[in-house]
Design a protein around this motif. Structure first.
Motif, mmCIF file in Angstrom:
data_model
loop_
_atom_site.group_PDB
_atom_site.id
_atom_site.type_symbol
_atom_site.label_atom_id
_atom_site.label_comp_id
_atom_site.label_asym_id
_atom_site.label_seq_id
_atom_site.Cartn_x
_atom_site.Cartn_y
_atom_site.Cartn_z
ATOM 1 N N ALA A 39 96.082 22.894 42.572
ATOM 2 C CA ALA A 39 95.154 22.254 41.529
ATOM 3 C C ALA A 39 95.637 22.000 40.168
ATOM 4 O O ALA A 39 96.572 22.834 39.613
ATOM 5 C CB ALA A 39 93.962 22.881 41.656
ATOM 6 N N LEU A 40 95.299 20.850 39.640
ATOM 7 C CA LEU A 40 95.597 20.797 38.266
ATOM 8 C C LEU A 40 94.344 20.900 37.394
ATOM 9 O O LEU A 40 93.364 20.490 38.127
ATOM 10 C CB LEU A 40 96.094 19.186 38.025
ATOM 11 C CG LEU A 40 97.517 18.951 38.826
ATOM 12 C CD1 LEU A 40 97.891 17.557 38.363
ATOM 13 C CD2 LEU A 40 98.564 19.898 38.036
ATOM 14 N N HIS A 41 94.427 20.881 36.131
ATOM 15 C CA HIS A 41 93.197 21.319 35.403
ATOM 16 C C HIS A 41 93.345 20.754 34.069
ATOM 17 O O HIS A 41 94.361 20.714 33.411
ATOM 18 C CB HIS A 41 93.056 23.005 35.063
ATOM 19 C CG HIS A 41 92.834 23.657 36.129
ATOM 20 N ND1 HIS A 41 91.599 24.140 36.581
ATOM 21 C CD2 HIS A 41 93.451 24.194 37.037
ATOM 22 C CE1 HIS A 41 91.339 24.878 37.847
ATOM 23 N NE2 HIS A 41 92.632 24.946 37.989
ATOM 24 N N ALA A 42 92.313 19.924 33.674
ATOM 25 C CA ALA A 42 92.305 19.399 32.524
ATOM 26 C C ALA A 42 92.191 20.227 31.305
ATOM 27 O O ALA A 42 91.569 21.241 31.714
ATOM 28 C CB ALA A 42 91.123 18.234 32.444
ATOM 29 N N GLN A 43 92.546 19.815 30.223
ATOM 30 C CA GLN A 43 92.312 20.717 28.943
ATOM 31 C C GLN A 43 90.828 20.785 28.763
ATOM 32 O O GLN A 43 89.984 19.993 28.408
ATOM 33 C CB GLN A 43 93.051 20.144 27.485
ATOM 34 C CG GLN A 43 92.861 20.921 26.593
ATOM 35 C CD GLN A 43 93.656 22.176 26.515
ATOM 36 O OE1 GLN A 43 94.820 22.262 27.097
ATOM 37 N NE2 GLN A 43 92.966 23.408 25.998
ATOM 38 N N PRO A 44 90.394 21.994 28.777
ATOM 39 C CA PRO A 44 88.917 22.194 28.517
ATOM 40 C C PRO A 44 88.333 21.997 27.217
ATOM 41 O O PRO A 44 88.992 22.229 26.265
ATOM 42 C CB PRO A 44 88.661 23.839 28.751
ATOM 43 C CG PRO A 44 89.788 24.336 28.574
ATOM 44 C CD PRO A 44 90.997 23.180 29.052
ATOM 45 N N MET A 45 87.205 21.281 27.073
ATOM 46 C CA MET A 45 86.462 21.439 25.691
ATOM 47 C C MET A 45 85.058 22.387 25.584
ATOM 48 O O MET A 45 84.620 22.309 26.683
ATOM 49 C CB MET A 45 85.908 19.800 25.606
ATOM 50 C CG MET A 45 86.761 18.722 25.639
ATOM 51 S SD MET A 45 86.167 17.141 25.873
ATOM 52 C CE MET A 45 84.802 16.975 24.390
ATOM 53 N N LYS A 46 85.091 23.052 24.655
ATOM 54 C CA LYS A 46 84.169 23.896 24.651
ATOM 55 C C LYS A 46 82.578 23.373 24.733
ATOM 56 O O LYS A 46 81.646 24.157 25.042
ATOM 57 C CB LYS A 46 84.049 24.464 23.118
ATOM 58 C CG LYS A 46 83.620 23.762 22.087
ATOM 59 C CD LYS A 46 83.659 24.459 20.747
ATOM 60 C CE LYS A 46 83.583 23.641 19.473
ATOM 61 N NZ LYS A 46 82.272 23.063 19.381
#
Length: 272
Positions: free
Chosen positions: A190-197
């Motif tokens: 899987a790939l993961h986007a950069q999380p936003m708080k």
């Protein structure tokens, strides 16, 4: 005559499990992967029954060449399984343009290129079975998987349309819709986007639902897939796992209730 299966994404997960099952059942298998060395063990065990083919499904020309290679080698392609794809985790706002485009390129266009490549062969044969690996998330959705959901909804619409277009050529189409299974799909693959708080609570709620009991055993799907490829009258849609159908049934019941409550508004919009 021994039937030939062409499968993408055969290096791991469902693809490797199903390829092994098909070979054990006596099928010829053209197994594609970006890294064909992952198929060395099957080549050693099954010899000429398996044809490993290096393929990046994002490359349309490669897809057509791979299909032609498999057809020339085995003499026909009876069943195609479009299995290549990956998951992208991230909310809609978090997802970058590149992440979104890469997801759609592989999950939708990669599947489309292989489908287009095999059509002339199957039309000439006047038979064939195209199996598109979709997901229960092509019928319902989960947060944090928005672009993946969108890719599978596209696969659903494309493939249902395809089924109507090719029925006259003796070609069958099936959408396979697994619920969650304990493969590498949600982890290493899987790939993961950069999380936003701002979405921490959404992610936390999503993760709380990922209990072990909802994930099926990947190897347990082989019986269903063998039954599917052997079927003379395969279904347009096939769920895999015990979680999918109850979930979809509830969601569609809720949708129908809402649509009915807006029926008068909808009918007046017709204008006559």
């Amino acid at each position: 005559m021994t039937k030939t299966i062409f499968i993408t994404g055969a290096s791991k997960g469902f693809g490797k499990i199903w390829t092994t099952a098909f070979l054990n059942a006596g099928y010829n298998v053209a197994a594609t992967a970006r890294n064909v060395e992952t198929l060395d063990d099957l080549k050693k065990e099954f010899g000429s029954k398996i044809l490993p083919i290096k393929l990046d499904v994002n490359d349309r020309e490669q897809c057509f060449k791979a299909v032609q290679t498999a057809s020339a080698h085995f003499g026909s392609i009876d069943i195609v399984i479009n299995n290549a794809g990956f998951g992208l985790f991230g909310t809609i706002e978090e997802t970058t343009e590149k992440e979104a485009r890469d997801q759609i390129e592989t999950n939708v266009f990669g599947l489309l290129w292989v489908t287009q490549a095999v059509m002339p062969i199957m039309r000439k044969q006047q038979h064939g079975h195209i199996i598109q690996i979709s997901s229960v998330l092509g019928m319902v959705t989960l947060p944090v998987l928005g672009i993946y959901n969108a890719s599978k909804w596209a696969v659903e619409g494309l493939s249902e349309t395809l089924a109507a277009e090719v029925a006259g050529f003796g070609i069958k189409v099936t959408l396979v819709e697994p619920n969650g299974f304990a493969t590498e799909w949600a982890s290493a693959s899987a790939l993961h986007a950069q999380p936003m708080k701002e979405y921490d609570n959404v992610r936390a709620s999503f993760n709380e639902g990922l209990t072990d009991d909802i994930f099926g055993v990947p190897e347990a799907t082989t019986e269903a897939m063998l039954k599917l490829v052997r079927s003379e009258n395969p279904p347009l849609r096939l769920f895999l796992g015990k979680m999918a159908l109850p979930w979809v049934t509830q969601v569609y019941a809720d949708r129908l209730k809402t649509w009915e409550s807006w029926k008068e508004v909808a009918e007046k919009a017709h204008g006559k």
